[in-house]
Scaffold this motif. Sequence first.
Motif, PDB file in Angstrom:
ATOM      1  N   TYR A 762       0.847  -1.187   0.000  1.00  0.00           N
ATOM      2  CA  TYR A 762       0.000   0.000   0.000  1.00  0.00           C
ATOM      3  C   TYR A 762       0.889   1.246   0.000  1.00  0.00           C
ATOM      4  O   TYR A 762       1.873   1.315   0.748  1.00  0.00           O
ATOM      5  CB  TYR A 762      -0.896   0.050   1.239  1.00  0.00           C
ATOM      6  CG  TYR A 762      -1.881  -1.085   1.344  1.00  0.00           C
ATOM      7  CD1 TYR A 762      -3.150  -0.964   0.809  1.00  0.00           C
ATOM      8  CD2 TYR A 762      -1.546  -2.280   1.981  1.00  0.00           C
ATOM      9  CE1 TYR A 762      -4.068  -1.984   0.905  1.00  0.00           C
ATOM     10  CE2 TYR A 762      -2.438  -3.324   2.077  1.00  0.00           C
ATOM     11  CZ  TYR A 762      -3.706  -3.166   1.539  1.00  0.00           C
ATOM     12  OH  TYR A 762      -4.608  -4.192   1.636  1.00  0.00           O
ATOM     13  N   GLN A 763       0.535   2.233  -0.811  1.00  0.00           N
ATOM     14  CA  GLN A 763       1.260   3.499  -0.761  1.00  0.00           C
ATOM     15  C   GLN A 763       0.945   4.203   0.549  1.00  0.00           C
ATOM     16  O   GLN A 763      -0.213   4.263   0.969  1.00  0.00           O
ATOM     17  CB  GLN A 763       0.853   4.412  -1.921  1.00  0.00           C
ATOM     18  CG  GLN A 763       1.384   3.945  -3.261  1.00  0.00           C
ATOM     19  CD  GLN A 763       1.130   4.963  -4.349  1.00  0.00           C
ATOM     20  OE1 GLN A 763       1.118   6.153  -4.086  1.00  0.00           O
ATOM     21  NE2 GLN A 763       0.940   4.486  -5.564  1.00  0.00           N
ATOM     22  N   GLY A 764       1.966   4.745   1.158  1.00  0.00           N
ATOM     23  CA  GLY A 764       1.797   5.428   2.439  1.00  0.00           C
ATOM     24  C   GLY A 764       1.810   6.926   2.279  1.00  0.00           C
ATOM     25  O   GLY A 764       1.011   7.490   1.521  1.00  0.00           O
ATOM     26  N   PHE A 765       2.742   7.612   2.954  1.00  0.00           N
ATOM     27  CA  PHE A 765       2.791   9.068   2.943  1.00  0.00           C
ATOM     28  C   PHE A 765       3.359   9.556   1.603  1.00  0.00           C
ATOM     29  O   PHE A 765       4.466   9.183   1.208  1.00  0.00           O
ATOM     30  CB  PHE A 765       3.686   9.577   4.086  1.00  0.00           C
ATOM     31  CG  PHE A 765       3.037   9.485   5.434  1.00  0.00           C
ATOM     32  CD1 PHE A 765       2.593  10.636   6.081  1.00  0.00           C
ATOM     33  CD2 PHE A 765       2.863   8.261   6.071  1.00  0.00           C
ATOM     34  CE1 PHE A 765       1.998  10.557   7.320  1.00  0.00           C
ATOM     35  CE2 PHE A 765       2.265   8.177   7.306  1.00  0.00           C
ATOM     36  CZ  PHE A 765       1.826   9.324   7.940  1.00  0.00           C
ATOM     37  N   SER A 766       2.594  10.378   0.911  1.00  0.00           N
ATOM     38  CA  SER A 766       3.069  10.961  -0.343  1.00  0.00           C
ATOM     39  C   SER A 766       3.619  12.365  -0.147  1.00  0.00           C
ATOM     40  O   SER A 766       4.340  12.873  -1.008  1.00  0.00           O
ATOM     41  CB  SER A 766       1.938  11.000  -1.371  1.00  0.00           C
ATOM     42  OG  SER A 766       0.839  11.742  -0.863  1.00  0.00           O
TER      43      SER A 766
END
Length: 1556
Positions: A762-766
């Motif tokens: 999962y992508q986290g902090f962008s």
Amino acid sequence: MEHKGGTLGPHSGVDSKISITAQNRSNISAPVILNSTVTGNISIANNYFTGPEAEVTGTGTQIIDTSSLITEYKQFLLSEYAYITEYTSRAGEQVLLNDRYIDPLIVQKHREKKERENEMRSRGERFFNTREANQRNQNIRLDQLFSPVNGFKKVAPRAVILQGDSGSGKSVTAQKIVLDWATDELYATLFDVVFHLRCKELNGLSGEMSLVDLLDCSLTPNEIGQILKDMPQKILFIVDGFDELMLSGTKEPLPTKPDIKSHPQGIVCSLLKGRMMRESFLLVTTRSTAVDKLENILKKPQCFVEIMGFSEKGVSEYFQKFFEDEEFSTQVYEKVKTHEMLYTACFIPVICWIVCTIFKRKGRDGVVTSELTTTTSIFVDFVFTLLKHHSSLNQHEELDLLKNLGQLAERGTLTHQVLFSRNDLPKAISDLPNIPFLCTFRQQERTYLKEMFGFLHLSFQEFFTALFYMLTDKAEATIKVKELLESAGNGRRNVHLLPVIRFLFGLSNKKVSRLIPEHPKSTTTVIRAQLEKWISKVIEKNIMDAFYINDFILYFLYELHDRDILKNVMKLWERSGIKIHWSLKGVDCQVVMYCLQYSSRIMSMEVKCNAKDLKMLHPALCRCTTLWLCFDSISDADVDLLTSALGKRKNVGYLTMEDGALSDESVQKILKTLGGQISVGNIRLVVRSISNANIDLTMNFLLKEMMGRSFSVCIASQSENIDKSLCTEFTMASKNNSVWFTLGHSEGHQGEISEKHGVCYYQGFSKISFGFCPFISIPMTDFLKTSHNLKSFSEIKNTEFGVNVDALLSFLSCVPGLTEVDMHVEYLTDVLTSKILSYLQVNPKISHIKFQVSNLLISDEKRVCSTFSVFRKPFEAYKMNVSERKNPSLSLSMDRWAYDTESGGNGDLVHSHQPDKPALVKLNLSFPPLEGSSASWEILFKRLYKLIQLTEQSPELDEDVDSLLLFLQSVPGLKEIKVWLNNLIESWAAGLFTLFLSCSSLLHLQLKTDISVVNDVESLGIIRDDGVRLSIGCNHLNYIDGFCDINPFEPPVHKVLPCVTITLTDDPENANADWRKFFQAYNQLKDLTGSSLEYDESVSDLLSVLHPVSGLKELDLIFRFMTVDGASRVLDLIQMNPSLTVLNFGAVELPEANKVNFKKDGKNEFFRSQSAGQMSDDSDEDSRSSPLNDSSDEINDSYELDSMERILCSDLRMWRRLSGQCSLFLKCTGSSPNTKSLFSSIEITLSANSEKTSSDWKHFLRAYNQCKGISIQSPTFEESVDALLLSLDSVPGLNKVQLTTDSLTENLAAKMLSMCHTCPSLHNICLQVDYNKRYSELNVCSSLSVTRNTDSILSVDIQLARDSMIEISPSFISFTSPCSEIAKLDGGELFETLDILKGLEEGCEEHEELLCDLMSTLLSAPGLQKIRFKISSLTENWVKRTLSLTEICPSFQEIRYDCIESGGLLLDEVERILQSSQTASDCRIIITGMKRSKAKDGWTEIMMDTSKSSSASDEKVKVTFFRDSLTRLFAIDNIATEDTNDEEPEEPEDEDFIFL
């Protein structure tokens, strides 16, 4: 015809060819060969006959197959059509068609006027984008020209019109169609043969010939005839250039068969009309100027398509095909693209060819090193190329044509006009059959088609305007150019003239002017001198805005290409400061450098380019003092050149690059150079990868060199090395002593779930951004490591990821002076989101907060719950509620978009009002950050997750709603709640209102059922401001929260019905009321669209909840209609509830269409988006429906209408005064005969103690209802009026009644007069005529007012109805009488006398007799005390009547006359008459009149109406006479000035006269 005997064969010695010809239009029928031996082959062609087929007998007989003929014909076409001859081709220099041909943009539609104007006015890429947007889904390919989908009503067309402007590629397209058919690439199955006719060639033919003769090709006429016979339905004729066909004016019969001879033009016309070869297909190319003529003669069915030249993609492809070298092609294309005007013109294929030809001659090196040919020269080449190859005019005619086109262009340019009618065209070109350079179309104008003309593009109109000046004689050109230049100097409003001036500079170029034949050279010399003087003045005096003129100045100088003028202009410009604002989309590098080559100092340059241009621009950049630089890409090899250009002690506005791969050494060089500048703005450097080293390097630079200065430095990672970087971007910015650090991560598409090595990531902090003050060094190594670990996570319950979140919050807690936090996260669990939110909630010193989670995950369920965001910003006056001033709130927002995406699959968010949709859509909360207090947000997320899955039909919904509301009540300092639901049920509405009443910190609550920003959806709003206000239906609550769309200065418009607004005192006890019952009743009222018993029950239920509510202050009810029962219950509420001070009850009628929609809706829905139109007095009665007429039958058939009494009125209001009195106002706006009420409005006032007893409002409203739909001629008029007055008598505590009507008759007035006597509590009754009917002759008077002054005395005031232009005397009567005696007055006789009196002229005998009757009628009421008349002027008869009254009625205490005109008796005359009286009465006599001073030319005998007098010497005075107690004679007691102030009256001077 027979041939007998003999031998026919190749060796027979006899001619083996038999030729049979029919003469005088006769036919050859059934040729027969008899008694002959055939040894060869016999071919019979052109066998057109109507009789039996020919018989061919003999050995060796063979008929030729047409397929072999077609194969032979195709081979011929492949050799003839494969090549094209270009305009500059010499012998043997032909070019393959396929090496040049590009598919043009072809559309099947007639472009509208606005569409054409937008295209013609746009330039460059915007021009091509505009065309693409306008023609989207309208583009067609060549193989679709004859498709049924493009025909009329999906019938395949037999004829296609291919329209195009000059040079648009019509002929080349026609040739390409023939070639592709011959190679079986196009129309292989649709057409067996294609013939091509060029109209320009046909014009050169003379004599008569047949169609077979015209189709000259490799086949013999007999073979062509055989083909035409065998397959007429599979033949395509291409007629190219119809506009060039010279049609004969004579009416000759058209040939009907291919073998019949005629003139070539006649044969083509027969083919077009379908007289010949009707079954064949036609493709006709033409210019737009001949479309109308072609459309009228072309056979049907036909369709219209337009060839519009090249699309943007087509231009690029043409350049690629023209140049063999791809790199060379790209280089030329990019260079042309920078010239917006030239690039726009390239949509014309001929322009494309000219541009490419010029560059090809320059060669590869010439493109880079030499100067680009001027735009003007290319336009000149285009114009004279078209005239040479597409026009039959001689040189003198061409010159006249150009002048006339220029005249038209000038008119359009000066008036901002790009499209013209035929009347606008100069006669010389209007009479031409074809007008080069103009396109035409027909615009729909109401019921007819209007012919319109326009240039190919606005650029050509501007060019022809400039060319017109050059072709004009010297004297006229001097004047016109002077006016043009002066107008252009007036600023931005005339910026449209600058392109014309640019072309003037280009035409003044000595090389270009030589290309124009026979032009006046003296004119060119004069204009050139004017331009030189003008541009020097512009530069020297700086009379034009530099930002928008700079590009044009550079173009002016480049187009002119005069070195001496350039030196002088640049020298002047250098004095005032050269400022260049430029990008690759504007001015080309060569243009800039050509102009700047003679300047030693440049004030500023704003440049957007690529690294290749840096070398060329370097000399100019070094001479600049201020720079704004943006590069596509910079490498290490370019850094030395860049730092050299930057130099030292400059102002760098920005230095950015889109891509690159800078090393740490290069970064250090650039930063070191920036440190030596005066000021630095935004910096963005792209490195190979971001590491601790280059971040430390940047931070150290900022600490040492940039302290106390504003800056923004961004280090971005090269896209290829994102995985190796700590982040993709790292930005440091400083402003006002505050510093912002921003760290960004981007990996693939936002919100993407990737998979690596079989593990889901999962992508986290962008993005992580924080700001602090003051700027000090902080340790970044651990932070960078933490943020890198927060890029993504593999499992929802990933403990390591949670540790890094803790580390992030720990780091932020240690940042001194933290003022801003901005975090964007793609995926985050509820546990971690709660942790971050709690941190933000307990840190009130963080003034700017932005925290967004695109996909909030529920840890236990491993499912996406919703999107989530938190915002906080400082207080803004007029945008935020005043309560936010000291401690602005955190705003939390959650919606179910992400959940819909995951569950729905397509990502579409549709909030339709359906009961099976999840109930909750979005939730917003606002609460202040408070130290030491935080809510358990994890609980909220889990409860919301449950709710977003439940529909309103779910049995557990109520329990979960209560659970959510219970949590909200626990949020510390909760200020605002906003909820969006799919459907609102009673439990939601009641629960939210109860929560608001019990939670004292809540200031605003809003509920809607539509996520979009619209005003006509049902909503529920609550605010706490001087009490608690609830609004349901429409939101009329003005709460300032930055999104308020309510105008407090305009009255509310009710778009949703019913609409209810309640105001309560702020008492928590009000939460105990049964609000669920209230909303249930509202729900039922919403669903009931017609009268029914159920409707009244719902109204009763709704009001029953409000009866016991303590502190109910105001109530607004807006329903679709009123019933007697419902209205009476509403009136009882305010009368019996002492705290209720204001009640508004209105009825708004819905349009008929909306009524039907309501009927179809399900009753389980609480809210629906419906619009209600308010009725107005001037509405068209046919366009709206009435509950009482036939138009509502469709709605009301399902209800027992007979059992209901419905009131049609738009307004019913009731309010309580400070004195305790209650006032009721009822207004009816019906204007049709069936809905109009006898009384348009009624106002009733009740005494203060009336609340102790309930009034019989039903009786009154029922009586009022009976007054609707009747007039004074109605048989029930008397009965209805009596019933209404009787109902008023029964109202306890009735104090005042005011009625408005448009029919005030004698009978009605008499009934009103007697009402005060029959109703002892009534103190005043007033009956007045509607304002619009006040002059109607049907009214006996315009108003009647009866007032009880004391318990025993009452006054009657009667204002007579009169025409606005005719004065009545008396126009007003007032008298005072004992209450007990008023009943003796014959009201009917009184008003009958007044009705007759108002139509008579004063002074006539009948008028005097009626005045006597009037006095007698008034005296019939004993005990009259006062009487007052308003008369035109006082005459002797009036004075004598006064004396008579005092004698007859000794009870008189005062008689008064108000004279409104002069010309009556003088004061001494009145006094003389009065003193002649011997009566003993002590009655006062008061007379008002005019005092007028003596005029210079004598006394004025006649005066105007005193109300219009403006003279300072004219005053209105009141004279009072009384009887002297000693002499018993009338004497003047007082003379007072009639004005509004209380000043002491002045004594009249001796020279003044008083007219009475």
